[in-house]
Design an enzyme around this catalytic site. Structure first.
Site, short mmCIF file in Angstrom:
data_model
loop_
_atom_site.label_atom_id
_atom_site.label_comp_id
_atom_site.label_asym_id
_atom_site.label_seq_id
_atom_site.Cartn_x
_atom_site.Cartn_y
_atom_site.Cartn_z
N TRP B 102 0.74 -1.18 -0.05
CA TRP B 102 0.21 0.22 0.04
C TRP B 102 0.76 1.38 -0.08
CZ3 TRP B 102 -4.23 -1.17 -2.16
CH2 TRP B 102 -4.96 -2.10 -1.80
N ASP B 172 -1.67 7.08 6.14
CA ASP B 172 -2.85 6.02 5.38
C ASP B 172 -3.07 4.97 6.71
OD1 ASP B 172 -4.38 4.71 4.48
OD2 ASP B 172 -3.26 3.76 2.60
N LYS B 196 -13.04 -0.88 6.89
CA LYS B 196 -12.27 -1.64 7.55
C LYS B 196 -13.06 -1.75 8.82
CE LYS B 196 -9.02 -1.64 4.53
NZ LYS B 196 -8.84 -2.79 3.36
#
Lengths: 360, 360
Positions: B102, B172, B196
């Site tokens: 990511w 992030d 999430k």
């Protein structure tokens, strides 16, 4: 439980059977043991929901095979930048037709990405009419010509498809997609926020002819690159899964209730009810040219703006909400998208008659 | 109705009471006569939902008053471009720390908008550890330093906050926001897709220190301009209203069940259960450095990959789904976000024991 008649310009009223099904499936979608909200977007359950939503949209709008259907995020205002980022690179130039607040907004945003020309504008009529095609000054070297097919604030709508002589026609159809039959092949690209006729906010549908892909400017974010999303079936990043599911239910509902011909007829009948009443009244007025009136958003003004508050209060008391006009223009506005039942428009007209007889 | 234990990396399992409330309120939110999906985002009903969601998030994470909270669209992958568009303009340079897939993706995307430096990378350890701060090569003239606080594929997580010597730290936190206590004041900007720990996909939360606003590059779309959104309370364009509503319910649920201390303790206990078992087994392995292991995503590999299919099939038969590892690394992965109950992890460990005794 009493449901209101919701005349909101968007997010807007949804078909009650869709909401009932969503409520019923909330904790366990068809024996999966999960809510649709909880599903991995790459799991077989959501993949089937996604594929069915796309297939139903393709069927309802008869989308040709050489068009990609993308499910994206950022709404139509996001697309105001995303469209030129993806399309203007071919020649560096684009034409915009200005018919109201939304197309003006699109035009202003596009200027960050290339040379943008106003091909026609209805500003001199205060945006109460669509400029005649004969007066458009089109650039044959434009990458595309942009229109907004329906302006929610001014209440004007295209009832004809412009001829752009081979230059791809791009249309913001946020507020009238799925409201009437449509010849997709006349367009290079169609985009629409879902929150008027198709579903909840947070989902943007893009229908794009394949040959227009591949010209994105280097500053185009990957998540908003049409080619990247097309190559990944709109799953380059996590799509707005629940909004896609609800849209799928709405599309199934439209299909089950007769498809586009039935929807269009229903919408025309509802709009006629309201416009006929307005035209017969000297208490209310709608200034839009008759041939350009929107079937989706009907703005109207009372004879005396001092009565606006009383009108809105009385409407609210009768279970009719969100009738206040846009803050930039005042007055009233009835948004009568697909899911507004005829009974809602009948109730509104009945109330308008009563209000006029008391205050006229 | 049988609910599964859903180990999906996201969209992910949600608290059952939240889903029950959403189902119950679907057709008529608290006597409004509307679904939340149908509400105008500018109506008083949705405005109150929006304000309460923001207030609850501020309370739970103790967000200081000089930070704006924005509700946006496009997910973390969208933010990979939106962050540099908004922040890199101050000096034209940014530092990125690479700890897995990511953060690498974030780094690659940022390169379209300025000079981007890799301050540290864990590539040599195959991303099984977080690089020690002492080895970071920070540029004092960077506009910001970017990290990914939790990598869902590799299963590594920051358990300390980097010291960037006054350069704004950008994180992030898509996969661990709201999973533990957090000192927001140590960050310049935090962004997170909601899907999430916070709610459905299609909603991105951005928490940004006010003094960082106002440096957007000219190509920044208005819908993704932090300053524009901050000035319009995230309503410059129509926000993803239903996703915000669900997030608000999740936040209320977190608050009602003890807030961040309780959530963190719960998450630590669940992760300990699984890691203790893995460490005691020679049949399963997790290669991540112990001090950098993720409390959210636990990748593990069976001794023999030929057994993977049988393992997944057996799990499915016991109502445990989405345990397959990311396609880029194979093996298994248990994502155990906030809403995964202890019973889910206990059931998984029990099954892993049984599978090992049968196949070990």
């Amino acid at each position: 439980m009493t449901r209101v008649f919701n005349f909101s310009p968007g997010p807007a009223t949804l078909p009650e059977p869709v909401l009932r099904q969503a409520a019923q499936e909330m904790l366990d979608w068809r024996g999966s043991g999960m809510s649709v909200m909880e599903m991995s977007h790459r799991g077989k359950e959501f993949m089937s929901i996604h594929a069915e939503a796309e297939a139903t949209l393709r069927e309802l709008l008869a989308i040709p095979a050489n068009y990609k259907v993308l499910f994206m995020q950022g709404g139509a205002i996001g697309e105001n930048a995303i469209v030129p980022m993806n399309l203007i690179g071919r020649t560096g130039r684009a034409d915009y037709v200005l018919t109201g607040d939304w197309s003006k907004k699109s035009y202003k945003e596009a200027r960050n990405f290339g040379t943008v020309n106003v091909a026609a504008t209805a500003e001199s009529s205060k945006f109460t009419a669509i400029p005649e095609q004969a007066a458009w000054k089109l650039d044959p070297g434009a990458s595309y010509v942009h229109i907004c097919s329906n302006e929610t604030i001014g209440g004007v709508q295209f009832h004809w498809t412009p001829d752009t002589a081979g230059v791809p026609l791009v249309a913001d159809m946020s507020s009238d997609i799925l409201s009437r039959a449509l010849d997709v092949s006349k367009y290079g690209l169609i985009y629409a926020g879902a929150q008027k006729n198709m579903g909840p906010s947070g989902l943007t549908v893009v229908i794009v002819r394949e040959d227009l892909l591949g010209h994105a400017l280097p500053v185009t974010p990957s998540a908003f690159n049409y080619k990247t999303q097309a190559e990944n079936d709109s799953m380059y990043n996590t799509p707005p899964t629940y909004a896609i599911y609800i849209m799928g239910l709405v599309l199934q509902h439209v299909k089950a209730t007769g498809g586009m011909p039935a929807v269009e007829e229903h919408n025309r009948a509802k709009a006629r009810l309201l416009y006929d009443f307005l035209d017969g009244s000297s208490f209310y007025r709608n200034p839009v040219a008759k041939e350009d009136r929107s079937l989706m958003n009907v703005p109207f003004w009372l004879k005396d703006a001092a009565l606006d508050e009383a009108f809105l209060k009385g409407a609210q008391a009768r279970g009719m909400i969100q009738l206040k006009g846009h803050r930039s223009v005042g007055g009233m506005r009835a948004s009568i998208y697909n899911a507004m039942p005829t009974e809602g428009v009948q109730a509104l007209v009945q109330y308008m008659k009563e209000f006029e007889s008391q205050h006229g």
